[in-house]
Design a protein around this motif. Structure first.
Motif, mmCIF file in Angstrom:
data_model
loop_
_atom_site.group_PDB
_atom_site.id
_atom_site.type_symbol
_atom_site.label_atom_id
_atom_site.label_comp_id
_atom_site.label_asym_id
_atom_site.label_seq_id
_atom_site.Cartn_x
_atom_site.Cartn_y
_atom_site.Cartn_z
ATOM 1 N N ALA A 125 0.828 -1.208 0.000
ATOM 2 C CA ALA A 125 0.000 0.000 0.000
ATOM 3 C C ALA A 125 0.860 1.255 0.000
ATOM 4 C CB ALA A 125 -0.930 -0.012 1.199
ATOM 5 N N MET A 126 1.912 1.248 0.789
ATOM 6 C CA MET A 126 2.799 2.417 0.851
ATOM 7 C C MET A 126 3.463 2.681 -0.494
ATOM 8 S SD MET A 126 2.986 4.059 3.702
ATOM 9 C CE MET A 126 2.269 3.899 5.338
ATOM 10 N N ASN A 127 3.883 1.622 -1.178
ATOM 11 C CA ASN A 127 4.539 1.799 -2.469
ATOM 12 C C ASN A 127 3.563 2.253 -3.547
ATOM 13 O OD1 ASN A 127 7.162 1.166 -1.643
ATOM 14 N ND2 ASN A 127 6.779 -1.024 -1.823
ATOM 15 N N ILE A 128 2.330 1.740 -3.507
ATOM 16 C CA ILE A 128 1.311 2.222 -4.442
ATOM 17 C C ILE A 128 1.059 3.700 -4.216
ATOM 18 C CG2 ILE A 128 -1.146 2.071 -5.029
ATOM 19 C CD1 ILE A 128 -0.878 -0.968 -4.409
ATOM 20 N N PHE A 129 0.938 4.089 -2.953
ATOM 21 C CA PHE A 129 0.706 5.507 -2.650
ATOM 22 C C PHE A 129 1.864 6.365 -3.160
ATOM 23 C CE2 PHE A 129 1.174 9.159 0.231
ATOM 24 C CZ PHE A 129 -0.038 9.789 -0.025
ATOM 25 N N ALA A 130 3.088 5.908 -2.971
ATOM 26 C CA ALA A 130 4.244 6.682 -3.426
ATOM 27 C C ALA A 130 4.220 6.874 -4.933
ATOM 28 C CB ALA A 130 5.534 5.980 -3.000
ATOM 29 N N ARG A 131 3.811 5.846 -5.678
ATOM 30 C CA ARG A 131 3.796 5.946 -7.132
ATOM 31 C C ARG A 131 2.573 6.691 -7.654
ATOM 32 N NH1 ARG A 131 5.511 0.614 -10.181
ATOM 33 N NH2 ARG A 131 5.542 2.151 -11.861
ATOM 34 N N GLY A 149 -7.747 -0.469 -0.553
ATOM 35 C CA GLY A 149 -8.403 0.803 -0.835
ATOM 36 C C GLY A 149 -8.602 1.646 0.408
ATOM 37 N N ALA A 150 -8.928 1.003 1.537
ATOM 38 C CA ALA A 150 -9.110 1.744 2.779
ATOM 39 C C ALA A 150 -7.792 2.342 3.260
ATOM 40 C CB ALA A 150 -9.701 0.829 3.849
ATOM 41 N N THR A 151 -6.720 1.569 3.144
ATOM 42 C CA THR A 151 -5.409 2.084 3.541
ATOM 43 C C THR A 151 -5.004 3.262 2.672
ATOM 44 O OG1 THR A 151 -4.753 -0.120 4.293
ATOM 45 C CG2 THR A 151 -2.991 1.466 3.902
ATOM 46 N N LEU A 152 -5.217 3.143 1.366
ATOM 47 C CA LEU A 152 -4.882 4.236 0.458
ATOM 48 C C LEU A 152 -5.756 5.465 0.726
ATOM 49 C CD1 LEU A 152 -4.430 2.140 -2.787
ATOM 50 C CD2 LEU A 152 -2.616 3.361 -1.558
ATOM 51 N N THR A 153 -7.003 5.243 1.117
ATOM 52 C CA THR A 153 -7.868 6.377 1.466
ATOM 53 C C THR A 153 -7.276 7.157 2.622
ATOM 54 O OG1 THR A 153 -9.861 5.251 0.676
ATOM 55 C CG2 THR A 153 -10.167 6.996 2.298
ATOM 56 N N ARG A 154 -6.847 6.461 3.677
ATOM 57 C CA ARG A 154 -6.239 7.148 4.823
ATOM 58 C C ARG A 154 -4.963 7.872 4.417
ATOM 59 N NH1 ARG A 154 -7.440 10.081 8.234
ATOM 60 N NH2 ARG A 154 -8.958 8.617 9.112
ATOM 61 N N ALA A 157 -5.916 10.960 2.331
ATOM 62 C CA ALA A 157 -6.531 11.989 3.171
ATOM 63 C C ALA A 157 -5.488 12.652 4.065
ATOM 64 C CB ALA A 157 -7.654 11.372 4.013
ATOM 65 N N ASN A 158 -4.549 11.857 4.602
ATOM 66 C CA ASN A 158 -3.469 12.437 5.414
ATOM 67 C C ASN A 158 -2.647 13.437 4.616
ATOM 68 O OD1 ASN A 158 -4.217 10.844 7.578
ATOM 69 N ND2 ASN A 158 -2.495 9.421 7.402
ATOM 70 N N GLU A 159 -2.526 13.181 3.314
ATOM 71 C CA GLU A 159 -1.732 14.054 2.446
ATOM 72 C C GLU A 159 -2.469 15.341 2.108
ATOM 73 O OE1 GLU A 159 1.840 14.881 0.469
ATOM 74 O OE2 GLU A 159 1.305 13.247 1.847
ATOM 75 N N GLY A 160 -3.751 15.405 2.437
ATOM 76 C CA GLY A 160 -4.536 16.599 2.134
ATOM 77 C C GLY A 160 -5.297 16.525 0.834
ATOM 78 N N ALA A 161 -5.449 15.311 0.278
ATOM 79 C CA ALA A 161 -6.230 15.139 -0.947
ATOM 80 C C ALA A 161 -7.709 15.000 -0.599
ATOM 81 C CB ALA A 161 -5.756 13.903 -1.707
ATOM 82 N N GLU A 162 -8.558 15.303 -1.572
ATOM 83 C CA GLU A 162 -10.001 15.101 -1.437
ATOM 84 C C GLU A 162 -10.337 13.762 -2.076
ATOM 85 O OE1 GLU A 162 -14.181 16.943 -3.192
ATOM 86 O OE2 GLU A 162 -12.396 18.219 -3.085
#
Length: 320
Positions: A125-131, A149-154, A157-162
């Motif tokens: 999940a972390m690597n998907i988010f980074a890419r 999907g839930a992990t990527l949502t968090r 959202a932590n990054e400030g995305a909508e």
């Protein structure tokens, strides 16, 4: 210590057994981990269904690859690790009492992370988010709100995305809201979803859309939700055959398409290390995501639950 252990293996479509086998001995650059648990990955469902390309039985412990536990033996050349360290690691035979891993594919868990920790899945999940290249203020559609999907949502959202979360089950949408989604849409009608996202984004659609299901329709839908020069991120694991894409639409909008699956072990380990920090620092709470625990002897039930998604299900893990 007993010289043998139990390990599960798949023996046919929807079938497994437990075998008694010698406890493996680490090579010079390996560690042996006495397993506490192993997450059940959706990628296991392909082998569990028994496609034509599968060969049964699988190797003992396979295809478990989300293990954690304590190091109980070190290879002669291993440095920087010690017996007793609680770790997550990259293994391939973790539906068992013990597994081996190269020392450079092991991540030590701090004392505060004393619960279940499927490090490989979290690192993924972390690597998907980074890419995904998500930045503050971006609009991000995430299709499929399971564990990934839930992990990527968090994280988004932590990054400030909508985040606009899209999923079939109402309880998955409720989970997405708890994880920080700004909007949720039930995944029922293809064109209705497109129109709703068009309205939410004033016709611009999303800078990033992440497909986290692994099926044709979610891929098609994610493709339609990316705006011009946006980024389509394929996080779902597509293992049931070829896919079709609307290349004309991709060309016209100038999409960047990212297949966000890593194969380099060092990249995986780096993602796992970021996951450890995120959970330890309280930026990511995984407890609500690890919903169903099974003993190793009930691996079949864990795989069935991963396929069938009973009420309240997000992710299963087996206690080894």
């Amino acid at each position: 210590m007993s010289e043998t252990m139990q390990a599960a293996r798949l023996t046919g479509p929807g079938q497994f057994d437990l075998v008694e086998m010698p406890i493996p001995q680490p090579g010079p650059d390996q560690v042996r981990v006495k397993l506490k648990g192993c997450g059940v990955c959706a990628s296991n469902l392909g082998p569990w269904a028994g496609p034509e390309w599968m060969q049964f039985p699988t190797e003992p412990g396979a295809p478990g690859h989300e293990g954690w536990g304590r190091i109980d033996a070190l290879g002669a050349e291993v440095k920087g690790l010690q017996t007793g360290d609680r770790v997550a690691f990259l293994g391939q035979h973790s539906y068992a009492g013990y597994d081996l891993a190269p020392a450079d594919q092991v991540v030590v868990l701090p004392p505060e992370l004393d619960g279940p920790f499927p490090g490989e899945a979290l690192g993924c999940a972390m690597n998907i988010f980074a890419r995904s290249g998500i930045k503050p203020g971006m609009r991000v559609a995430i299709i499929g709100i399971g564990f990934l999907g839930a992990t990527l949502t968090r994280l988004a959202a932590n990054e400030g995305a909508e985040v606009i979360a899209i999923s079939r089950r109402p309880e998955s949408l409720a989970l997405a809201r708890r994880m920080g989604a700004a909007r949720t849409i039930e995944m029922i009608d293809h064109y209705q979803i497109i129109e709703e996202v068009r309205t939410l984004t004033d016709g611009a659609f999303c800078e990033v859309a992440i497909e986290a299901v692994g099926l044709q329709w979610p891929l098609d839908l994610a493709s339609e939700l990316v705006g011009t020069h946006g980024r389509l991120v394929i996080a779902g694991y597509h293992q049931d055959g070829p896919r079709q894409v609307n290349m004309q639409s991709w060309n016209w909008r100038g999409l960047d398409v990212i297949n966000a699956h890593e194969r380099d072990p060092a990249t995986y380990v780096a993602g796992m290390q970021r996951a450890v920090r995120a959970v330890a620092e309280g930026r990511l709470d995984i407890a609500p995501l690890l919903t169903h625990r099974y003993p190793l002897a009930d691996l079949g039930a864990a795989l069935d639950a991963t396929r069938d998604k009973p009420a309240g299900f997000v992710k299963a893990w087996v206690e080894c």
